[in-house]
Design an enzyme around this catalytic site. Structure first.
Site, short mmCIF file in Angstrom:
data_model
loop_
_atom_site.label_atom_id
_atom_site.label_comp_id
_atom_site.label_asym_id
_atom_site.label_seq_id
_atom_site.Cartn_x
_atom_site.Cartn_y
_atom_site.Cartn_z
N GLY A 197 -14.92 63.63 47.71
CA GLY A 197 -15.04 63.21 49.11
C GLY A 197 -15.15 64.40 50.04
N GLN A 352 -0.38 27.42 51.90
CA GLN A 352 0.84 28.23 51.98
C GLN A 352 1.06 29.00 50.69
OE1 GLN A 352 3.99 25.43 52.92
NE2 GLN A 352 2.73 24.45 54.49
N GLU A 450 -7.94 59.04 41.91
CA GLU A 450 -6.63 59.64 41.62
C GLU A 450 -6.02 59.06 40.34
OE1 GLU A 450 -5.68 62.17 43.16
OE2 GLU A 450 -6.65 62.13 45.12
#
Length: 699
Positions: A197, A352, A450
């Site tokens: 990155g 729910q 990672e």
């Protein structure tokens, strides 16, 4: 703590806009502002408010209509990153003095756009902390340049042909004593640094990991080096460096991931980050670390920081997803007891059950990730000193085990939760403007970078198995600095325990699933230990034996241990004496729901090992989960208000705080489609109609 009721004009905690969600908020059993203050603290609230206000009021951070080209998105992302530094949210002294501010800034930026947050994080923390924690005073000259963006950094470990197997990285660094230089070299394309990155377009410097060779050809293993990649003024590659962008990804496309190859690039000897090992001018390798495994761990110590941060990033994604889905569910009405009366879909037990456990998970994992981050800070501050103690070494092993399972648990929970939220919002959840698709894509790499999740879990199970081996071979007590494994000292006795709940009411406190988890971890540890020994006795070598234990033994062992740790820390947090009385009930329900919901995924193991017996045990847990969902249903919107960012940051029409579901959606659709304008291609299409018609007639 001063309670804040509705009507407070506090600029840090302003009232939410009135609208269809107001009635849902009024049903809450607790004051949501008081929970915000308890959960965040007033100083952190002000800090986050400052960040959000800056982003909201700066035109550079306005969300552009439509989609940007890849090049434009990356340009805009870099400019935004530069602006974040100009705001000076985070000072150098905050890195050690106020560590939670560091985490909060990354997460606030991530709520806005993970491409921005990741770019900032990789430059400031991953690159910067690697220099700080792996280097020495001779490298501190780089730190001020990081915060002024005089240089822009990245962390170059992964290669084309190796990711998880870091020991096998093939980039080399040969020392030349005649010039006191290190020669960084990539032997072939497979050794190219990849997926890095910031490297694609903007990085000027990198912490590059390479195999260190001294004169005579001896390899001393993987070491980090500071290598200049580009000229900071022109961004042209330095001599001998081939660097480029790897192209479009599934998500986070504002971040420029890149590759680099080195052809005998020379750097000064002093640019070896030398905290764990150094080279004298004559070419002699020196190190205070005598054990090769400890040296390897110290060289890659910054990976634990990354894994802990990724766990926090995953939790943020889950928070955003449940905020959108629950606000939508509280205002979206479908069906009802009569044709004339429709009810909000949140009233349905199915909705729910689909969403509220992920809301509980967001709270539980948020607390865990913050507490683990503080544990990591304690470790890193201790390692800066010259002295090494047995406690520091043991703390490092424990945190490594927790981070190695924490990232998988958090990223997978977010992955499943975001998908459930997407589906729970029906077709509107599939609409890109409502952001659930972007959250899913931006969260996806958390499962990989990672360290691949499945590979990382082996680190945790190896740690646990090692504790048992040490006890059996030398009689050592099973204990650790953070006390996460201390319960294993009662390992044989715990295996004799059985589930004693006879009704759902018996399970409504998280202490019940906590006891079940302790048994489960002991059971899986015994199964893994026995399986490993059986494999070795049958003739398998250690490598084969460990591989053959992963699927049904070591993998669930690592996950169950981490789930137990999350459950225990959340249970202790919400049952501490200083929890305000109006918050105790709702926090206790969240704790119990997360614990039971997580435990319920191991029902087969609980029956197989004999902890559960008879059908009533499983039914009791299921009924308790449903009961807790029903009890939390009226608190759901207020619980979301505690963790949701401002509307401009959440950036989801169906998730806005006012609950004006269809008004907000219609406004966004109009802006997106520009329906008042005729499509730009229509004139050309109309002009060619005769041609199209003649083609049809010929066919």
């Amino acid at each position: 703590m001063v309670p804040l009721g509705e009507g407070s004009d506090d600029p840090v905690l302003p009232d939410l806009p009135r609208g269809p969600l107001h009635a849902a908020r009024a049903r809450a059993s607790f004051p949501w502002k008081e929970l915000v203050l308890f959960w965040e603290g007033p100083d952190m609230l002000r800090f986050k408010k400052n960040i959000f206000s800056a982003l909201e009021n700066d035109p550079l951070f306005a969300h552009p209509p439509g989609s940007l080209s890849l090049e434009k998105y990356r340009e805009l992302n870099f400019l935004r990153c530069k602006r974040v530094f100009e705001y000076d949210f985070l000072r150098v002294e905050d890195l050690l003095g106020s560590p939670l501010r560091v985490l909060a800034l990354i997460q606030c930026l991530g709520m806005y756009d993970w491409s921005l947050a990741t770019k900032f994080f990789l430059h400031t923390l991953t690159f910067g902390s690697a220099i700080y924690s792996s280097g020495s005073e001779r490298h501190f000259k780089y730190l001020p340049k990081i915060f002024t963006m005089e240089i822009f950094g990245c962390f170059a470990l992964t290669e084309v042909s190796h990711g998880s197997n870091t020991k096998a990285m093939r980039t080399t660094a040969h020392y030349d004593p005649t010039t006191e230089e290190l020669i960084i070299h990539s032997p072939d394309f497979e050794a190219a640094k990849f997926w890095v990155g910031n490297l694609g377009k903007t990085a000027t410097h990198a912490v590059v990991f390479a195999q260190l060779y001294t004169p005579g050809g001896q390899c001393h293993g993987l070491h980090p080096f500071v290598v200049q990649i580009r000229d900071p003024k022109t961004l042209l590659p330095m001599p001998g460096v081939m660097v480029g962008d790897i192209g479009r990804k599934l998500g986070q496309n504002g971040l420029d991931n890149g590759f680099a190859m080195f052809h005998k690039v020379r750097i000064p000897r002093q640019d070896l980050l030398n905290r764990s090992g150094d080279i004298t001018p004559e070419g002699t390798y020196v190190s205070h670390v005598k054990d090769a495994r400890q040296h390897f761990s110290e060289s890659l110590g910054s990976l634990s920081s990354g894994r802990v941060a990724i766990a926090g990033m995953s939790v943020v994604n889950l928070k955003l997803a449940v905020s959108i889905a629950l606000r939508f569910s509280a205002t979206r009405r479908q069906f009802g007891p009569t044709d004339e009366e429709e009810v909000p879909v949140l009233e349905y037990p199915m909705q729910q059950w689909r969403l509220l456990p992920y809301l509980a998970a967001a709270y539980a994992l948020d607390h865990f990730s913050k507490s683990l981050f503080l544990d990591l800070v304690e470790l890193q501050q201790g390692l800066l000193g010259k002295k090494r103690s047995a406690r520091k070494a043991e703390l490092g092993r424990e945190i490594h085990a927790l981070a190695s399972a924490g990232k998988p648990l958090a990223s997978w929970t977010a992955q499943r939760g975001i998908q459930e939220c997407r589906e729970a919002c029906g077709g509107h959840g599939y609409l890109a403007m409502n952001r659930l698709g972007d959250l899913r894509d931006d969260n996806d790499p958390n499962c990989t970078y990672e360290g691949d999740n499945h590979v990382l879990l082996q680190q945790t199970s190896n740690y646990l198995l090692g504790l048992l081996v040490r006890r059996d071979q030398g009689g050592a007590r099973i204990e650790s600095p953070l006390k996460t494994v201390d319960f294993l000292e009662a390992y044989p006795n715990l295996l004799g325990h059985r589930f004693e709940g006879s009704s759902p009411e018996d399970c409504l406190d998280s202490s019940v699933p906590l006891a079940a988890y302790e048994w489960l971890v002991c059971y899986l540890l015994r199964e893994s230990y026995q399986k490993l020994n059986q494999e070795k006795q049958s003739g398998s070598n250690d490598f084969e034996a460990r591989n053959n234990c992963q699927v049904y033994c070591c993998r669930p062992l690592a996950l169950a241990f981490l789930e137990l740790t999350v459950v225990r820390r959340f249970h202790e947090h919400v049952h501490q004496p200083d929890v305000p009385s109006p918050l105790r009930a709702v926090l206790g329900r969240l704790s119990a729901l997360y614990a039971l919901w997580s435990l319920n995924q191991h029902t087969a193991l609980l029956y197989r090992g004999g902890y559960f017996s008879g059908e009533q045990a499983g039914k009791t847990v299921e009924n308790a989960i449903l009961a807790l969902c029903a009890q939390l249903k009226d608190d759901a919107v207020a619980l979301v208000d505690v963790i949701a960012p401002p509307d401009s940051i959440l950036n989801s029409p169906i998730g806005r705080a006012d609950g004006e579901l269809y008004k907000n959606l219609w406004s966004a659709v109009l802006q997106e489609s520009k329906v008042l304008e005729r499509a730009s291609w229509w004139s050309e299409f109309s002009a060619n109609k005769p041609v199209i018609g003649s083609l049809k007639s010929k066919l």
